[in-house]
Scaffold this motif. Sequence first.
Motif, PDB file in Angstrom:
ATOM      1  N   SER A  10       0.837  -1.203   0.000  1.00 45.72           N
ATOM      2  CA  SER A  10       0.000   0.000   0.000  1.00 45.72           C
ATOM      3  C   SER A  10       0.867   1.245   0.000  1.00 45.72           C
ATOM      4  O   SER A  10       1.917   1.307   0.620  1.00 45.72           O
ATOM      5  CB  SER A  10      -0.891   0.005   1.254  1.00 45.72           C
ATOM      6  N   THR A  31     -13.423  -2.329   7.991  1.00 47.87           N
ATOM      7  CA  THR A  31     -12.195  -2.636   7.260  1.00 47.87           C
ATOM      8  C   THR A  31     -12.340  -3.995   6.600  1.00 47.87           C
ATOM      9  O   THR A  31     -13.193  -4.817   6.969  1.00 47.87           O
ATOM     10  CB  THR A  31     -10.969  -2.662   8.188  1.00 47.87           C
ATOM     11  N   ARG A  33     -10.934  -6.482   2.827  1.00 50.07           N
ATOM     12  CA  ARG A  33     -10.226  -6.582   1.561  1.00 50.07           C
ATOM     13  C   ARG A  33     -11.220  -6.468   0.416  1.00 50.07           C
ATOM     14  O   ARG A  33     -12.324  -7.017   0.469  1.00 50.07           O
ATOM     15  CB  ARG A  33      -9.460  -7.908   1.455  1.00 50.07           C
ATOM     16  N   SER A  37      -7.002  -5.335  -2.821  1.00 46.16           N
ATOM     17  CA  SER A  37      -6.281  -4.524  -1.842  1.00 46.16           C
ATOM     18  C   SER A  37      -7.090  -4.494  -0.550  1.00 46.16           C
ATOM     19  O   SER A  37      -7.927  -5.376  -0.308  1.00 46.16           O
ATOM     20  CB  SER A  37      -6.057  -3.111  -2.393  1.00 46.16           C
ATOM     21  N   THR A  38      -6.838  -3.497   0.270  1.00 45.53           N
ATOM     22  CA  THR A  38      -7.566  -3.342   1.530  1.00 45.53           C
ATOM     23  C   THR A  38      -8.398  -2.074   1.498  1.00 45.53           C
ATOM     24  O   THR A  38      -8.173  -1.191   0.673  1.00 45.53           O
ATOM     25  CB  THR A  38      -6.597  -3.268   2.717  1.00 45.53           C
ATOM     26  N   TYR A  39      -9.376  -2.010   2.403  1.00 42.99           N
ATOM     27  CA  TYR A  39     -10.150  -0.778   2.534  1.00 42.99           C
ATOM     28  C   TYR A  39     -10.357  -0.446   4.008  1.00 42.99           C
ATOM     29  O   TYR A  39     -10.310  -1.320   4.876  1.00 42.99           O
ATOM     30  CB  TYR A  39     -11.500  -0.881   1.820  1.00 42.99           C
ATOM     31  N   GLN A  40     -10.571   0.824   4.262  1.00 40.14           N
ATOM     32  CA  GLN A  40     -10.854   1.322   5.597  1.00 40.14           C
ATOM     33  C   GLN A  40     -11.861   2.464   5.457  1.00 40.14           C
ATOM     34  O   GLN A  40     -11.621   3.410   4.704  1.00 40.14           O
ATOM     35  CB  GLN A  40      -9.570   1.836   6.269  1.00 40.14           C
TER      36      GLN A  40
END
Length: 337
Positions: A10, A31, A33, A37-40
């Motif tokens: 990231s 939060t 994936r 990718s990842t998310y918040q």
Amino acid sequence: MKKCNLFLLSLCTIVFISCTPASNERFIENTGRAQGSTYQIKYLSPDGTDFGNQFENIFAEIDRSMSTYVPTSLISMVNKGDTLVTVDSMFIEVLKRSLEIAEETNGSFDPTIGPIVRLWGFGFDEVRSDVTDEMVNEIKSKTGYLNVSVSGLDVSLPAGFNLDFNAIAQGYTVDYLAEFLEKSGVERYMIEVGGEVRASGTNESGNVWKIGVDKPTEDIDQQDRFQFIITLEDASLATSGNYRKFWIDEETGARYSHTIDPQTGYPARNELLSVSIVAPSAMDADAYATVCMVVGLSRCQDLLESKSDLEGYLIYDNGNGVWETSITEGFQLFIQE
């Protein structure tokens, strides 16, 4: 085929301060994936509603529209070529904005770059180092944004052409999530998906959201990781860089970025290490950060000068292995001293 090393991390880290909210309102953080990718997502819910399930549904809906990794998605159907496909409103919004930016940048941004991405192995296949000029020239004949046919919601491509929204879709996703929250009565939020960020209002402490962007290095020093921290209110931020998304030919030592120059068909190689763009929408911030990584320092500076709604923070190598920065006046105002 030579073995190549791939680094994917990231580019953006979110910084915020927590405290206990008053009244029946509450801050919620979701939060997970999504989109590789990842998310918040952090937001003040007026009635305490947790929108986590709705967010997951939105991610799935966007994947069904624009993910090349979903064989039954609309973009996969369009990419079969020589077939008219009726797409949804999300798809058409991203496609039309992609074509506008392609026209504006004379093809330095091109949503038909899919075949070249696959040639280099940056899509589904193993990254390869045996690409020749002849291979690139042949594949380039199957690219070009002017070949996209759009009529209402109907989209078609010539046989062999492929659309790829990787340089804009995550930004669009952030905007779409923001629109959902705003329609749900949420005014204070921070959304981050894969490093693309949009913030509105203030955080739990009543302060403007603070966003930290990592230094352009392969290894993160947790004690001194940030190149800068900015305050972000009612705006979006996207960061693009080649320092963590690249592969190395183990035989020659050559380093190739994952940012493809649509005009040459080769990975972009210039002095820029990282570009951070602030814009009203995350979709635009995402796309123009990619444009800058393609065109290089001078042309990126010209682009930012020509567009009053964009601000930028550029990190580049001065040719002697020394990092230098080019920061627009407007971006300087966001930086937390």
